[in-house]
Design a protein around this motif. Structure first.
Motif, PDB file in Angstrom:
ATOM      1  N   GLY A   1      14.167  -3.664   1.407  1.00 59.56           N
ATOM      2  CA  GLY A   1      13.774  -3.208   0.081  1.00 59.56           C
ATOM      3  C   GLY A   1      12.922  -4.188  -0.687  1.00 59.56           C
ATOM      4  N   SER A   2      12.797  -5.418  -0.188  1.00 62.29           N
ATOM      5  CA  SER A   2      12.026  -6.428  -0.907  1.00 62.29           C
ATOM      6  C   SER A   2      11.416  -7.395   0.103  1.00 62.29           C
ATOM      7  CB  SER A   2      12.924  -7.202  -1.885  1.00 62.29           C
ATOM      8  OG  SER A   2      13.831  -8.022  -1.172  1.00 62.29           O
ATOM      9  N   PRO A   3      10.361  -8.125  -0.290  1.00 65.67           N
ATOM     10  CA  PRO A   3       9.747  -9.076   0.646  1.00 65.67           C
ATOM     11  C   PRO A   3      10.679 -10.208   1.042  1.00 65.67           C
ATOM     12  CG  PRO A   3       8.766  -9.271  -1.547  1.00 65.67           C
ATOM     13  CD  PRO A   3       9.605  -8.038  -1.554  1.00 65.67           C
ATOM     14  N   GLY A   4      11.667 -10.513   0.211  1.00 62.11           N
ATOM     15  CA  GLY A   4      12.615 -11.552   0.550  1.00 62.11           C
ATOM     16  C   GLY A   4      13.743 -11.083   1.460  1.00 62.11           C
ATOM     17  N   ASP A   5      13.822  -9.787   1.695  1.00 64.13           N
ATOM     18  CA  ASP A   5      14.870  -9.203   2.537  1.00 64.13           C
ATOM     19  C   ASP A   5      14.218  -8.155   3.439  1.00 64.13           C
ATOM     20  OD1 ASP A   5      17.396  -8.586   3.545  1.00 64.13           O
ATOM     21  OD2 ASP A   5      17.831  -7.134   1.950  1.00 64.13           O
ATOM     22  N   PRO A   6      13.339  -8.591   4.336  1.00 64.85           N
ATOM     23  CA  PRO A   6      12.527  -7.639   5.089  1.00 64.85           C
ATOM     24  C   PRO A   6      13.223  -7.103   6.326  1.00 64.85           C
ATOM     25  CG  PRO A   6      11.916  -9.854   5.725  1.00 64.85           C
ATOM     26  CD  PRO A   6      12.988  -9.985   4.652  1.00 64.85           C
TER      27      PRO A   6
ATOM     28  N   ILE B   1       9.725  -1.819   2.640  1.00 65.42           N
ATOM     29  CA  ILE B   1       9.336  -0.484   2.197  1.00 65.42           C
ATOM     30  C   ILE B   1       9.908  -0.254   0.800  1.00 65.42           C
ATOM     31  CG2 ILE B   1       9.395   1.990   2.688  1.00 65.42           C
ATOM     32  CD1 ILE B   1       9.621   1.400   5.591  1.00 65.42           C
ATOM     33  N   PRO B   2       9.151  -0.596  -0.232  1.00 61.98           N
ATOM     34  CA  PRO B   2       9.618  -0.291  -1.593  1.00 61.98           C
ATOM     35  C   PRO B   2       9.490   1.199  -1.878  1.00 61.98           C
ATOM     36  CG  PRO B   2       7.415  -1.230  -1.655  1.00 61.98           C
ATOM     37  CD  PRO B   2       7.851  -1.266  -0.215  1.00 61.98           C
ATOM     38  N   ILE B   3      10.298   1.657  -2.819  1.00 59.59           N
ATOM     39  CA  ILE B   3      10.279   3.062  -3.230  1.00 59.59           C
ATOM     40  C   ILE B   3       9.747   3.148  -4.640  1.00 59.59           C
ATOM     41  CG2 ILE B   3      11.653   5.142  -3.584  1.00 59.59           C
ATOM     42  CD1 ILE B   3      11.370   4.180  -0.645  1.00 59.59           C
ATOM     43  N   ARG B   4       8.775   4.012  -4.850  1.00 58.81           N
ATOM     44  CA  ARG B   4       8.177   4.191  -6.165  1.00 58.81           C
ATOM     45  C   ARG B   4       8.577   5.531  -6.739  1.00 58.81           C
ATOM     46  NH1 ARG B   4       2.090   1.889  -4.687  1.00 58.81           N
ATOM     47  NH2 ARG B   4       2.623  -0.322  -4.841  1.00 58.81           N
TER      48      ARG B   4
ATOM     49  N   PRO C   1       3.843  -7.860   4.345  1.00 58.58           N
ATOM     50  CA  PRO C   1       3.266  -6.528   4.169  1.00 58.58           C
ATOM     51  C   PRO C   1       4.302  -5.533   3.647  1.00 58.58           C
ATOM     52  CG  PRO C   1       2.855  -7.387   6.383  1.00 58.58           C
ATOM     53  CD  PRO C   1       3.891  -8.256   5.753  1.00 58.58           C
ATOM     54  N   GLY C   2       3.849  -4.615   2.803  1.00 57.81           N
ATOM     55  CA  GLY C   2       4.721  -3.564   2.315  1.00 57.81           C
ATOM     56  C   GLY C   2       4.009  -2.228   2.297  1.00 57.81           C
ATOM     57  N   MET C   3       4.713  -1.171   2.678  1.00 56.51           N
ATOM     58  CA  MET C   3       4.211   0.197   2.531  1.00 56.51           C
ATOM     59  C   MET C   3       5.261   0.983   1.762  1.00 56.51           C
ATOM     60  SD  MET C   3       3.352   3.254   5.232  1.00 56.51           S
ATOM     61  CE  MET C   3       5.087   3.766   5.205  1.00 56.51           C
ATOM     62  N   SER C   4       4.840   1.627   0.694  1.00 54.69           N
ATOM     63  CA  SER C   4       5.784   2.330  -0.168  1.00 54.69           C
ATOM     64  C   SER C   4       5.789   3.825   0.113  1.00 54.69           C
ATOM     65  CB  SER C   4       5.435   2.085  -1.635  1.00 54.69           C
ATOM     66  OG  SER C   4       4.158   2.615  -1.943  1.00 54.69           O
ATOM     67  N   TYR C   5       6.963   4.424  -0.088  1.00 56.70           N
ATOM     68  CA  TYR C   5       7.104   5.870  -0.184  1.00 56.70           C
ATOM     69  C   TYR C   5       7.340   6.207  -1.650  1.00 56.70           C
ATOM     70  CZ  TYR C   5       7.782   6.142   4.908  1.00 56.70           C
ATOM     71  OH  TYR C   5       7.624   6.077   6.270  1.00 56.70           O
ATOM     72  N   THR C   6       6.763   7.308  -2.099  1.00 55.26           N
ATOM     73  CA  THR C   6       6.855   7.709  -3.494  1.00 55.26           C
ATOM     74  C   THR C   6       7.694   8.969  -3.614  1.00 55.26           C
ATOM     75  OG1 THR C   6       4.672   6.745  -3.921  1.00 55.26           O
ATOM     76  CG2 THR C   6       5.512   8.323  -5.544  1.00 55.26           C
ATOM     77  N   LYS C   7       8.708   8.919  -4.463  1.00 52.95           N
ATOM     78  CA  LYS C   7       9.634  10.057  -4.582  1.00 52.95           C
ATOM     79  C   LYS C   7       8.941  11.319  -5.082  1.00 52.95           C
ATOM     80  CE  LYS C   7      12.701   7.830  -7.072  1.00 52.95           C
ATOM     81  NZ  LYS C   7      13.943   7.607  -7.859  1.00 52.95           N
TER      82      LYS C   7
ATOM     83  N   VAL D   1       0.867  -1.175   0.000  1.00 52.15           N
ATOM     84  CA  VAL D   1       0.000   0.000   0.000  1.00 52.15           C
ATOM     85  C   VAL D   1       0.907   1.229   0.000  1.00 52.15           C
ATOM     86  CG1 VAL D   1      -1.873  -1.162   1.193  1.00 52.15           C
ATOM     87  CG2 VAL D   1      -0.177   0.072   2.525  1.00 52.15           C
ATOM     88  N   ASP D   2       0.455   2.310  -0.608  1.00 51.58           N
ATOM     89  CA  ASP D   2       1.256   3.528  -0.635  1.00 51.58           C
ATOM     90  C   ASP D   2       1.037   4.321   0.649  1.00 51.58           C
ATOM     91  OD1 ASP D   2       1.759   6.595  -1.514  1.00 51.58           O
ATOM     92  OD2 ASP D   2       2.932   5.221  -2.759  1.00 51.58           O
TER      93      ASP D   2
END
Length: 479
Positions: free
Chosen positions: A358-363, A476-479, A318-324, A89-90
């Motif tokens: 940065g990824s679900p495999g490396d939380p 936390i992925p970055i978009r 779970p992931g929450m993204s920040y958008t540049k 989710v963003d």
């Protein structure tokens, strides 16, 4: 006529024809995107083969679970190194750290269908923490087999395309306020029902079942109470009625005491499925088989802010993204992206530094400081380490070189103090995710104060709304 599973076909005979004819129903539950999209291929093969789907690489279902698929593109393309299941989710969903008007953001049935390529896998599609969708084919050929000569022919076929949608909940169940619960909607879309499946008296029952477990071995409840069917445990209809109205409402419960620190988080897990049970006229016994399994977690985490008990679908990271491009948090987004891309260039310098998350495999993992003294102390140590480093001459010189009109500045840290991977993890070698080898494995950078604090407010509210408990993994992925 006798009804027997494929693995026990002997002994059912035609009362009128003697022992030279047997009748059986072969159960298949198919979750494969290619076949779910093209059920006509399944029907064609059943008619051609006399009830077998071997040519499609589909084995009959057994008492232990759904059909095994061996020839599909999905099965052949399995990557052992693939990332774990996840959702994102963003952060803009939580502006100023506010609770969204709709905390669930459930998918519609159309959205579930739009994701059928994911939903029609065994694991289904998890849109977010509260949403589950799984689509499968339920296939039952009725087969007449002669012994002399040894030949089988299909006498009838039942095929339906079924969609199971699950909805996690916060708060207690209406009739048991301390019990956690989840709601499910099953849609049985009958495609074909011929032979014995079309006769008067042919019924199908869909029942939800769950195998539960309390994570705390000392919890004063039996595991059967960790996840069990509620008041809406099954729906039985004639097959003709399923054709007219394929809907079924089902639910699950998890028993617990009132949320309280003395009782712990009261975590219960559940592995659920739908059991399909056919009752056909003139058949000696009915056949039942199971849909693919899904997983849930129930908790009564007293330290969460807005809702002290609830249920989530926990088979996705779970992931929450920040958008540049989001000015409110863009500086933090840039910090995280650049720091993870080149950890050795971050401050403080450390050649072997690794920055996870940065990824679900490396939380990274949530550190809930409100849970207790141990968590609060570790959080404070994370903050102390960063605060002291940001007060050094090297960091103060960097701050002095920044444009004054883009300040004031905060010393942003990653991983955050609210994670077990925070700056002080090297001080806790005997605790989760600690170790002396992690000293200086963090990044500190000056970021506009309001941007930094807004990113923190959003993260804190996301923890709360999506029920991230202490030590829960996230990214936390970055978009």
């Amino acid at each position: 006529m006798g009804v027997l599973p494929a693995q026990a076909a002997s002994g059912a005979t035609n009362a009128a024809g003697g022992d030279d004819v047997t009748y059986k129903v072969i159960p298949y539950v198919i979750s494969d995107p290619d076949l779910v999209a093209h059920p006509e291929r399944v029907i064609k093969e059943l008619n051609r083969s006399g009830g077998s789907l071997d040519a499609l690489g589909v084995a009959p279902a057994t008492k232990d679970g759904p059909s095994k698929i061996t020839k599909s593109k999905a099965a052949q393309g399995v990557d052992a190194q693939a990332e774990p299941e996840s959702y994102v989710v963003d952060s803009s969903r939580f502006p100023a750290g506010r609770i969204p008007d709709d905390i669930y953001d459930y998918p519609t049935s159309d959205q579930c269908e739009d994701q059928y390529d994911l939903a029609s896998r065994d694991q289904g599609w998890i849109k977010n923490r509260y949403s589950y969708c799984q689509i499968h084919l339920l296939v039952m050929p009725a087969v007449r087999c002669g012994i002399f000569p040894p030949r089988c022919t299909t006498t009838g076929v039942f095929v339906s395309r079924n969609r199971l949608m699950g909805f996690g909940k916060v708060g207690g169940a209406e009739h048991a306020s301390t019990s956690r619960w989840a709601d499910f909607r099953l849609q049985v879309g009958v495609i074909q029902a011929t032979g014995p499946f079309a006769e008067s008296g042919a019924d199908l029952t869909a029942e939800i079942e769950c195998e539960g477990n309390y994570l705390d071995d000392d919890y004063p409840q039996t595991d059967e109470n960790a996840c069990f069917a509620g008041l809406n445990d099954e729906v039985e209809k004639p097959i003709g009625e399923w054709r007219r109205d394929g809907s079924a409402h089902l639910d699950l419960l998890s028993q617990a005491s009132s949320p309280d620190a003395a009782m712990g988080e009261q975590i219960g897990t559940g592995v659920f499925h739908i059991e399909y049970d056919f009752d056909l006229p003139w058949y000696f016994q009915f056949i039942d088989t199971e849909s693919p399994e899904g997983g849930m977690r129930f908790d009564s985490a007293w330290y969460l802010q807005s809702h002290k008990l609830g249920s989530v679908f926990d088979r996705a990271v779970p992931g929450m993204s920040y958008t540049k491009s989001d000015a409110a948090v863009g500086g933090v987004a840039t910090h995280l992206e650049e720091a993870r891309a080149n950890p050795a260039a971050t401050m403080p310098t450390q050649a072997d530094k690794h920055l996870a998350g940065g990824s679900p495999g490396d939380p990274i993992h949530r550190l809930a400081q409100a849970k207790g003294d141990k968590q609060s102390f570790r959080y404070d140590e994370n903050r102390r380490i960063v605060r002291n480093f940001c007060a050094t001459k090297a960091m103060q010189d960097l701050k002095a070189s920044l444009p004054a009109d883009q300040g004031p500045y905060d010393c942003d840290e990653y991983p955050m103090a609210s994670t077990y991977e925070g700056a002080g993890r090297h001080l806790f070698p005997d605790e989760p995710y600690g170790g002396t080898q992690y000293e200086r494995h963090y990044s500190a950078r000056w970021v506009n104060s309001e941007v930094n604090q807004e990113a923190g407010r959003r993260l804190g509210r996301w923890y709360d709304v999506d029920r991230l408990l202490d030590q829960d993994a996230f990214y936390i992925p970055i978009r």
